[in-house]
Design a protein around this motif. Sequence first.
Motif, PDB file in Angstrom:
ATOM      1  N   ALA A 183      26.861   1.098   0.790  1.00 56.60           N
ATOM      2  CA  ALA A 183      27.083   0.110   1.842  1.00 56.60           C
ATOM      3  C   ALA A 183      28.305   0.490   2.666  1.00 56.60           C
ATOM      4  CB  ALA A 183      27.285  -1.277   1.226  1.00 56.60           C
ATOM      5  N   PRO A 184      28.328   0.136   3.944  1.00 59.91           N
ATOM      6  CA  PRO A 184      29.530   0.380   4.749  1.00 59.91           C
ATOM      7  C   PRO A 184      30.751  -0.258   4.108  1.00 59.91           C
ATOM      8  CG  PRO A 184      27.695  -0.210   6.180  1.00 59.91           C
ATOM      9  CD  PRO A 184      27.223  -0.409   4.757  1.00 59.91           C
ATOM     10  N   ALA A 185      31.769   0.562   3.859  1.00 57.48           N
ATOM     11  CA  ALA A 185      33.001   0.134   3.188  1.00 57.48           C
ATOM     12  C   ALA A 185      32.745  -0.373   1.772  1.00 57.48           C
ATOM     13  CB  ALA A 185      33.728  -0.936   4.006  1.00 57.48           C
ATOM     14  N   GLY A 186      31.518  -0.244   1.289  1.00 56.91           N
ATOM     15  CA  GLY A 186      31.180  -0.706  -0.054  1.00 56.91           C
ATOM     16  C   GLY A 186      31.007  -2.203  -0.168  1.00 56.91           C
ATOM     17  N   LEU A 187      30.999  -2.933   0.960  1.00 55.37           N
ATOM     18  CA  LEU A 187      30.957  -4.401   0.935  1.00 55.37           C
ATOM     19  C   LEU A 187      29.518  -4.892   0.985  1.00 55.37           C
ATOM     20  CD1 LEU A 187      33.882  -5.121   3.421  1.00 55.37           C
ATOM     21  CD2 LEU A 187      33.976  -4.688   0.960  1.00 55.37           C
ATOM     22  N   ARG A 188      29.234  -6.002   0.268  1.00 55.84           N
ATOM     23  CA  ARG A 188      27.863  -6.472   0.170  1.00 55.84           C
ATOM     24  C   ARG A 188      27.852  -7.941  -0.233  1.00 55.84           C
ATOM     25  NH1 ARG A 188      29.796  -4.116  -4.209  1.00 55.84           N
ATOM     26  NH2 ARG A 188      29.008  -4.573  -6.293  1.00 55.84           N
ATOM     27  N   ASN A 189      26.647  -8.486  -0.424  1.00 52.34           N
ATOM     28  CA  ASN A 189      26.490  -9.840  -0.932  1.00 52.34           C
ATOM     29  C   ASN A 189      25.313  -9.861  -1.908  1.00 52.34           C
ATOM     30  OD1 ASN A 189      23.954 -10.501   0.426  1.00 52.34           O
ATOM     31  ND2 ASN A 189      25.123 -10.688   2.322  1.00 52.34           N
ATOM     32  N   PRO A 190      25.009 -10.991  -2.555  1.00 52.42           N
ATOM     33  CA  PRO A 190      23.976 -11.002  -3.601  1.00 52.42           C
ATOM     34  C   PRO A 190      22.571 -10.624  -3.135  1.00 52.42           C
ATOM     35  CG  PRO A 190      25.354 -12.959  -3.773  1.00 52.42           C
ATOM     36  CD  PRO A 190      25.710 -12.299  -2.488  1.00 52.42           C
ATOM     37  N   PHE A 191      22.312 -10.627  -1.809  1.00 52.65           N
ATOM     38  CA  PHE A 191      20.971 -10.324  -1.326  1.00 52.65           C
ATOM     39  C   PHE A 191      20.677  -8.826  -1.256  1.00 52.65           C
ATOM     40  CE2 PHE A 191      22.004 -14.451   0.762  1.00 52.65           C
ATOM     41  CZ  PHE A 191      21.057 -15.218   0.098  1.00 52.65           C
ATOM     42  N   LEU A 192      21.707  -7.993  -1.417  1.00 57.70           N
ATOM     43  CA  LEU A 192      21.487  -6.551  -1.273  1.00 57.70           C
ATOM     44  C   LEU A 192      20.735  -5.951  -2.454  1.00 57.70           C
ATOM     45  CD1 LEU A 192      21.934  -3.854   0.173  1.00 57.70           C
ATOM     46  CD2 LEU A 192      24.158  -3.690  -0.987  1.00 57.70           C
ATOM     47  N   ALA A 193      21.120  -6.292  -3.678  1.00 56.49           N
ATOM     48  CA  ALA A 193      20.558  -5.641  -4.862  1.00 56.49           C
ATOM     49  C   ALA A 193      19.031  -5.730  -4.928  1.00 56.49           C
ATOM     50  CB  ALA A 193      21.187  -6.208  -6.128  1.00 56.49           C
ATOM     51  N   PRO A 194      18.409  -6.899  -4.677  1.00 61.30           N
ATOM     52  CA  PRO A 194      16.941  -6.928  -4.741  1.00 61.30           C
ATOM     53  C   PRO A 194      16.281  -6.080  -3.669  1.00 61.30           C
ATOM     54  CG  PRO A 194      17.831  -9.079  -4.118  1.00 61.30           C
ATOM     55  CD  PRO A 194      18.981  -8.239  -4.550  1.00 61.30           C
ATOM     56  N   VAL A 195      16.911  -5.935  -2.511  1.00 60.60           N
ATOM     57  CA  VAL A 195      16.355  -5.067  -1.461  1.00 60.60           C
ATOM     58  C   VAL A 195      16.398  -3.612  -1.909  1.00 60.60           C
ATOM     59  CG1 VAL A 195      16.678  -4.225   0.898  1.00 60.60           C
ATOM     60  CG2 VAL A 195      16.912  -6.664   0.405  1.00 60.60           C
ATOM     61  N   LEU A 196      17.504  -3.188  -2.474  1.00 60.87           N
ATOM     62  CA  LEU A 196      17.608  -1.817  -2.982  1.00 60.87           C
ATOM     63  C   LEU A 196      16.592  -1.576  -4.093  1.00 60.87           C
ATOM     64  CD1 LEU A 196      21.490  -1.289  -3.137  1.00 60.87           C
ATOM     65  CD2 LEU A 196      19.894  -0.660  -1.315  1.00 60.87           C
ATOM     66  N   HIS A 197      16.426  -2.546  -4.964  1.00 65.65           N
ATOM     67  CA  HIS A 197      15.454  -2.435  -6.059  1.00 65.65           C
ATOM     68  C   HIS A 197      14.049  -2.225  -5.505  1.00 65.65           C
ATOM     69  CE1 HIS A 197      13.652  -3.285  -9.977  1.00 65.65           C
ATOM     70  NE2 HIS A 197      12.834  -4.124  -9.365  1.00 65.65           N
ATOM     71  N   ARG A 198      13.705  -3.000  -4.487  1.00 66.00           N
ATOM     72  CA  ARG A 198      12.373  -2.908  -3.903  1.00 66.00           C
ATOM     73  C   ARG A 198      12.149  -1.554  -3.222  1.00 66.00           C
ATOM     74  NH1 ARG A 198      12.742  -7.309  -1.526  1.00 66.00           N
ATOM     75  NH2 ARG A 198      13.135  -6.686   0.628  1.00 66.00           N
ATOM     76  N   LEU A 199      13.224  -0.976  -2.644  1.00 64.28           N
ATOM     77  CA  LEU A 199      13.108   0.301  -1.937  1.00 64.28           C
ATOM     78  C   LEU A 199      13.335   1.502  -2.858  1.00 64.28           C
ATOM     79  CD1 LEU A 199      15.007  -0.605   1.354  1.00 64.28           C
ATOM     80  CD2 LEU A 199      12.536  -0.327   1.053  1.00 64.28           C
ATOM     81  N   GLY A 200      13.614   1.248  -4.139  1.00 57.09           N
ATOM     82  CA  GLY A 200      13.824   2.340  -5.079  1.00 57.09           C
ATOM     83  C   GLY A 200      15.118   3.089  -4.866  1.00 57.09           C
ATOM     84  N   LEU A 201      16.167   2.372  -4.478  1.00 56.39           N
ATOM     85  CA  LEU A 201      17.456   2.993  -4.199  1.00 56.39           C
ATOM     86  C   LEU A 201      18.509   2.545  -5.214  1.00 56.39           C
ATOM     87  CD1 LEU A 201      17.529   2.561  -0.326  1.00 56.39           C
ATOM     88  CD2 LEU A 201      17.599   4.746  -1.527  1.00 56.39           C
ATOM     89  N   LEU A 202      19.400   3.465  -5.582  1.00 59.32           N
ATOM     90  CA  LEU A 202      20.526   3.164  -6.461  1.00 59.32           C
ATOM     91  C   LEU A 202      21.774   2.941  -5.616  1.00 59.32           C
ATOM     92  CD1 LEU A 202      20.060   5.980  -9.145  1.00 59.32           C
ATOM     93  CD2 LEU A 202      19.505   3.560  -9.418  1.00 59.32           C
ATOM     94  N   LEU A 203      22.477   1.850  -5.868  1.00 62.10           N
ATOM     95  CA  LEU A 203      23.763   1.625  -5.207  1.00 62.10           C
ATOM     96  C   LEU A 203      24.801   2.537  -5.856  1.00 62.10           C
ATOM     97  CD1 LEU A 203      25.469  -0.089  -3.203  1.00 62.10           C
ATOM     98  CD2 LEU A 203      25.956  -1.603  -5.142  1.00 62.10           C
ATOM     99  N   VAL A 204      25.503   3.303  -5.032  1.00 66.55           N
ATOM    100  CA  VAL A 204      26.528   4.228  -5.530  1.00 66.55           C
ATOM    101  C   VAL A 204      27.840   3.937  -4.817  1.00 66.55           C
ATOM    102  CG1 VAL A 204      27.240   6.634  -5.773  1.00 66.55           C
ATOM    103  CG2 VAL A 204      24.823   6.018  -6.007  1.00 66.55           C
ATOM    104  N   SER A 205      28.880   3.702  -5.564  1.00 63.52           N
ATOM    105  CA  SER A 205      30.204   3.559  -4.957  1.00 63.52           C
ATOM    106  C   SER A 205      31.028   4.804  -5.284  1.00 63.52           C
ATOM    107  CB  SER A 205      30.880   2.259  -5.402  1.00 63.52           C
ATOM    108  OG  SER A 205      30.957   2.181  -6.809  1.00 63.52           O
ATOM    109  N   TRP A 206      32.127   4.668  -5.984  1.00 63.10           N
ATOM    110  CA  TRP A 206      32.980   5.825  -6.247  1.00 63.10           C
ATOM    111  C   TRP A 206      33.937   5.518  -7.392  1.00 63.10           C
ATOM    112  CZ3 TRP A 206      32.810   3.122  -1.616  1.00 63.10           C
ATOM    113  CH2 TRP A 206      33.789   2.140  -1.452  1.00 63.10           C
TER     114      TRP A 206
END
Length: 279
Positions: A183-206
Amino acid sequence: MGKSAVMSTIASAPESWPWPPIVRASVGWHLLAVGAAVFVPGAAPWAIGAIVLNHVLITAAGLTPRSSLLGPNVTRLPKAAADRREIALTIDDGPDPEVTPRVLDLLDAHGQRATFFCIADCVLAHPALAREIVARGHSIQNHTAQHRHNFSFLGPRGFAAEISRAQQVLEETTGQRPSCFRAPAGLRNPFLAPVLHRLGLLLVSWTRRGFDTRERDAATVLARLTRGLAAGDILLLHDGHAARTAAGRPVVLEVLPPLLARIRADGLRAVTLPEALAA
């Protein structure tokens, strides 16, 4: 398990999203507060305060890039990669026609690989450069379509539109479908995780970042990245939006040579995220 098998498993993930405990608790907390406000005389102010406190907690989790409270978040490479003495060098906000080619040359000169979290609109503007990143052995991953400053305020539809469009552009341009998202600057809200799950993407920070979009002193950026540097670390730098030194040179170009030398001296190897996460 090979990379193709892992990608297949991710792609076939179920549509239903297992909401994290903090989100489920938040729903229960809201119901309890509303019930107290309705049925308990004088409880309304306390109920409102409880709801406000809950929102503060959820917001704080979204404003903490390395937090896993809102869903899975890769902050370090898995143990197998660390055992192989691997780290991940991630470079955000490009491709940039001035900076990225020189970053690629430095990586080649030191025999190291990186993961570029690219903005889809920048890829559309410089498609040949994006293809060169992949051709030279690096990985391009999803950093949204536009890198919107209000990204963390979007809802499910906004997240899906930004991320899906970036997926399409990056895959059509490079021939490779991203498996990771930042995510830009790593910032997000609770609605992001289910969207990533549906698109088959892993959230990666650092694990550690240099703050090289605002810090103009290369030595300071380098110190932040190398202090306690260890196998399994995920490092964050920028080829797009890079700060400039007093001499006008992009900070990332001053930091990379000593950083890559340090990686080699410590017996580490920088690999792409798909390579490190495949096992």
